[in-house]
Design an enzyme around this catalytic site. Structure first.
Site, PDB file in Angstrom:
ATOM      1  N   GLY A   1       0.792  -1.227   0.000  1.00 54.71           N
ATOM      2  CA  GLY A   1       0.000   0.000   0.000  1.00 54.71           C
ATOM      3  C   GLY A   1       0.821   1.272   0.000  1.00 54.71           C
ATOM      4  N   SER A   2       0.737   2.081  -1.049  1.00 53.61           N
ATOM      5  CA  SER A   2       1.643   3.218  -1.180  1.00 53.61           C
ATOM      6  C   SER A   2       1.245   4.086  -2.372  1.00 53.61           C
ATOM      7  CB  SER A   2       3.072   2.713  -1.337  1.00 53.61           C
ATOM      8  OG  SER A   2       3.096   1.607  -2.223  1.00 53.61           O
TER       9      SER A   2
END
Length: 236
Positions: free
Chosen positions: A194-195
């Protein structure tokens, strides 16, 4: 063990080697949990399969055309703005077009070069782990920035690419070093769990995507650096 991972890559999806340690841990935990409880064995098996899916690394078909900027990440275009580039990139402190692609935990997290060119510098900045969807994540979060010198129409255009760790992500992995020359769509890094990836382009660059649009790394055209009317492009 190498044969096991080769089988996973062949039967399921191509998996990046960065995922191998996590898959191995998942397999061990699945076996141990299954020994004591069938229910928890299934839970860990599902989690292990998800890890395989998360670290998938499919091949991509990169559009061909001078000036095309392709998405560096799979995900959703969540920010398009005219802003000053991060000071650590040593780009001129004047407004640039920033396009941000947010990756959730179900997106492929292998990052690809938005343009062809030479990596002039790489700068890692420690920071927070705020929600990567927030605009302030560009300034406050842990990040890794690249400056790419890209030949465009007889000139060199400097493009900024910044990997930003998010709320869940805790590890930015780079595959390249300063001085390397890469083609558009070539892999340059990965962010775990997640980024976001920001691309900084010269002000006035024609943006070809909209907010909320789904982007595919190495395939979706985000913008066009070339001046002039819109044009057709082809893929190989």
């Amino acid at each position: 063990m190498n044969d096991l991972f080769a089988t996973i890559r062949r039967v399921l999806v191509p998996i990046h080697k960065e995922g191998y340690p996590f898959i191995l841990v998942g397999i061990v935990l699945t076996v141990l949990a299954g020994t004591f409880s069938q229910f928890f064995g299934w839970i860990f098996l599902i989690l292990t399969l998800w890890v395989c899916y998360f670290f998938r690394d499919p091949e991509r078909v990169v559009p061909v055309g001078e000036g095309l900027v392709v998405s560096p990440a799979d995900g959703r275009v969540n920010l398009i703005a005219t802003v000053l580039p991060p000071p650590e990139l040593d780009l001129p402190q004047e407004p640039m077009t920033r396009i941000s692609v947010f990756m959730n935990v179900f997106d492929c997290h292998v990052n690809r070069m938005p343009v062809a060119g030479r990596i002039a510098q790489i700068h890692y900045t420690p920071g927070l782990f705020l929600n990567a969807e927030l605009d302030k994540a560009s300034e406050d979060n842990e990040r890794n920035g690249l400056v790419v010198e890209s030949p465009q129409g007889g000139a060199i255009v400097r493009v900024g690419v910044v990997q930003i760790a998010g709320l869940v992500a805790r590890r930015i992995v780079g595959f390249v070093g300063a001085g390397n020359t890469l083609a558009a769509g070539e892999r340059f890094g990965l962010i775990r769990f997640g980024s976001r990836v920001d691309v900084y382009l010269p002000a006035g660059t024609r943006v070809l995507v909209g907010l909320g649009q789904k982007a595919v790394a190495g395939e979706t055209v985000l913008a066009d650096l070339a001046p002039g009317p819109e044009r057709l492009f082809r893929s190989i």
